[in-house]
Design an enzyme around this catalytic site. Structure first.
Site, PDB file in Angstrom:
ATOM      1  N   ASP A  76       0.890  -1.164   0.000  1.00  0.00           N
ATOM      2  CA  ASP A  76       0.000   0.000   0.000  1.00  0.00           C
ATOM      3  C   ASP A  76       0.926   1.211   0.000  1.00  0.00           C
ATOM      4  O   ASP A  76       2.096   1.133   0.410  1.00  0.00           O
ATOM      5  CB  ASP A  76      -0.975  -0.002   1.177  1.00  0.00           C
ATOM      6  CG  ASP A  76      -2.141   0.960   0.913  1.00  0.00           C
ATOM      7  OD1 ASP A  76      -2.041   1.782  -0.030  1.00  0.00           O
ATOM      8  OD2 ASP A  76      -3.150   0.916   1.636  1.00  0.00           O
TER       9      ASP A  76
HETATM   10  C1  BGC Z   1      -4.886   3.495  -0.079  1.00  0.00           C
HETATM   11  C2  BGC Z   1      -5.029   2.518  -1.229  1.00  0.00           C
HETATM   12  C3  BGC Z   1      -4.781   3.240  -2.536  1.00  0.00           C
HETATM   13  C4  BGC Z   1      -3.409   3.901  -2.492  1.00  0.00           C
HETATM   14  C5  BGC Z   1      -3.070   4.680  -3.751  1.00  0.00           C
HETATM   15  C6  BGC Z   1      -3.562   4.250  -0.130  1.00  0.00           C
HETATM   16  O1  BGC Z   1      -3.508   5.233   0.856  1.00  0.00           O
HETATM   17  O2  BGC Z   1      -4.983   2.796   1.151  1.00  0.00           O
HETATM   18  O3  BGC Z   1      -6.299   1.936  -1.226  1.00  0.00           O
HETATM   19  O4  BGC Z   1      -4.892   2.351  -3.609  1.00  0.00           O
HETATM   20  O5  BGC Z   1      -3.368   4.810  -1.401  1.00  0.00           O
HETATM   21  O6  BGC Z   1      -3.837   5.833  -3.839  1.00  0.00           O
END
Ligand code: BGC
Length: 591
Positions: free
Chosen positions: A225
């Site tokens: 993530d």
């Molecule tokens: C979120 C993800 C997301 C990623 C990219 C993260 O903070 O938890 O779900 O895909 O950011 O934006």
């Protein structure tokens, strides 16, 4: 192919490999021109494409209903079609991976990302996530099943340690991911920020390698993530392949040093490179040159999908559907300013938005409109309320567009209570006291307490229905479409009844899942606790008869395989769809 990939990896220098397992920037992988390795782009989903371009603006896309609504359709084909439509848009925008679906379990109604998540039930979650992946990947676009795993709260999301017993992990928190991985083979899996039982997911060998790859046979790549990585070399060793977003080489030296001093076997780094490279090379070939899609068709489909996702919770004396000869007093700012998607990384730039008022006008309905309450304040505005009450008295039927204002729920924080803004509750109570008939539409991403539920005639849960939610609502309210959604989560009477209540969101970076497997309806049912609306609930404008239930048994791999079939007959006057639900339990197990 595998050998071909290995040959390319063999030509890469240690520095190139260290750079390749880290993103180029926020959304791209690192290219290696010398070896003809392109860069690919990924963007957020899950309910539409969020392509952010260099100057920071977001490209327009079709906004489909968010996960909470999609799962309420219980319709695998619908979700597959939504996935395919998003895949088509991804092809048109030269995107190789859409980050989603989000398959975390709704442990508490307070979780700020519940609108994106699918269900409190792992079977339904697994089936819906699987269908979404199959749909997107049918267009030769990859997905990223997220957030693996147990990202069930936003409070302290980057550092919380979740203490979960093995049975709850297996039966509840991993089960949906397991189905999606085994049956739909997502191109990538995104690890979550949190820790489980003491180890952050980004460097959790047990989950990323032992369970995901070895037990479930996952053969795509694992992406972090965004910003989840702390100890880079440890993460590679645990099975984390790609670090996102790019950190401009911050950790490259750490990986290189670990390889050179022998703490990270180079073969582990090679494996990570191979996993990413296999996808990148395929993705480059899968790109359809000059692909495009019809915005009008996708908007029409978004309307159809939204109508299938909404759930009719109550309908006393068939107030709904309205007759076209009725004049309706439409009340509530959401009629004009619809709340149709959630906040955070899934927030997209829709290419069209239809409000309920737009749709009612277009369909030539008889209605008046009063704002009723402000979305900016929780205080009752007496002037707005008086105007709404007057309109309701004149019309005799009030349609209240209620729900959670955007700042009540979002990625990044959890709610602290389960209530609607007090001004909305007060206005609905006053309308009920007027003796007019009242239908309430809810726009929200997660259950709310409904103190006036016994007094109103009808309640329609619209969730966050995407850009065409206003048009879909108008279709349902006037019977052009039949409500066939069923709740994918329980609406408890009050927050205190929820099984996680005493242990959510935890404290001092730690949360204990003391309710174990008794999540959602598994708990309410066991405790024989009354709920406002149960999991699986949803009414229809038509009726169905279940006939000739058959159970047949067959022996397969030393197990009994039971197949259950039933004939469902529409016995009403309208066309409609039914969701057949079958609940089973092992007779000698406690849950
Ligand atoms: C979120 C993800 C997301 C990623 C990219 C993260 O903070 O938890 O779900 O895909 O950011 O934006």
């Amino acid at each position: 192919m595998k050998q071909g990939i290995r040959d390319i990896v063999a030509q890469m220098t240690l520095q190139e490999k260290c750079a390749f397992v880290c993103g180029l920037d926020k959304w791209h992988t690192e290219p290696i021109e010398r070896l003809g390795i392109p860069s690919i782009m990924m963007t957020d989903g899950p309910h539409g494409l969020r392509k952010i371009v260099e100057d920071g603006h977001t490209v327009q896309a079709t906004c489909f209903p968010a996960g909470a609504g999609l799962a309420s359709s219980w319709n695998r084909d619908l979700i597959k079609r939504v996935g395919a439509a998003i895949g088509e848009e991804a092809q048109a925008e030269e995107i190789s991976i859409v980050l989603g679906p989000a398959a975390n379990i709704k442990r508490s109604p307070l979780c700020g990302r519940n609108f994106e998540y699918l269900s409190e039930d792992p079977y339904l979650t697994g089936e819906m996530a699987k269908s979404h992946i199959q749909g997107v990947q049918s267009q030769n676009v990859g997905t990223s099943l997220k957030h693996f795993c147990a990202n069930n709260q936003e409070t302290m999301r980057m550092r919380v340690d979740e203490i979960i017993d093995e049975r709850a992990l297996r039966e509840i928190y991993l089960a949906g991911f397991e189905t999606a991985v085994k049956e739909a083979a997502p191109a990538t899996v995104m690890c979550s920020y949190n820790s489980v039982n003491g180890t952050p997911l980004a460097c959790n060998k047990r989950f990323l390698t032992d369970v995901l790859r070895e037990e479930w046979g996952f053969d795509g790549f694992v992406v972090s993530d965004w910003g989840a990585i702390k100890q880079r070399a440890e993460c590679v060793a645990a099975g984390l392949d790609l670090e996102m977003p790019g950190t401009k080489g911050t950790f490259n030296d750490e990986i290189e040093a670990a390889v050179l001093n022998g703490t990270l076997p180079e073969s582990k780094l090679d494996e990570a490179v191979e996993h990413i490279l296999s996808f990148v090379l395929d993705a480059a070939k899968a790109q359809k040159k000059g692909a495009s899609y019809s915005k009008e068709e996708h908007d029409r489909f978004a309307r159809e999908a939204a109508a299938e996702c909404m759930v009719l919770l109550k309908n006393e004396d068939e107030l709904l559907p309205f007759n076209s000869s009725d004049t309706i007093a439409v009340i509530g700012a959401f009629a004009e300013t619809p709340r149709f998607q959630g906040g955070g990384s899934s927030h997209i730039q829709p290419n069209k938005v239809t409000s309920l008022l737009d749709a009612l006008k277009e369909q030539g309905r008889r209605f008046t409109y009063s704002k009723g309450f402000s979305l900016e304040s929780d205080e009752l505005d007496e002037a707005l309320a008086a105007e709404a009450l007057d309109a309701a008295r004149k019309a005799g039927i009030a349609l209240v567009m209620a729900g959670l204002p955007a700042h009540y729920e979002s990625e990044g924080y959890d709610r602290v209570h389960m209530q609607l803004p007090p001004n909305q509750n007060k206005l609905i109570a006053r309308l009920c006291a007027e003796g007019v008939r009242v239908a309430v539409v809810l726009s929200n991403g997660s259950p709310v307490e409904l103190p006036w539920a016994d007094w109103v005639d009808s309640i329609l849960e619209a969730y966050l229905g995407g850009q065409a939610s206003g048009a879909a609502l108008a279709d349902l309210l006037y019977g052009e479409a039949n409500p066939s959604g069923r709740l994918a989560e329980t609406f408890p009477m009050r927050l205190q009844d929820n099984p996680s209540y005493l242990n959510f969101p935890g404290a001092q970076n730690r949360v204990e899942y003391r309710e174990s497997v008794f999540v959602g309806y598994r708990y309410y049912e066991k405790k024989e606790l009354g709920v406002r609306f149960p999991f699986g609930h949803g009414l229809s404008y038509t009726s169905f008869a279940y006939e000739t239930l058959r159970v047949s048994k067959e022996r397969m791999n030393e197990r009994d395989l039971l197949s259950v079939s039933v004939t469902v007959r529409n016995t009403g006057k309208r066309s409609g769809q039914e969701v057949v639900q079958l609940y089973i339990a092992a007779p000698d197990v406690q849950a």
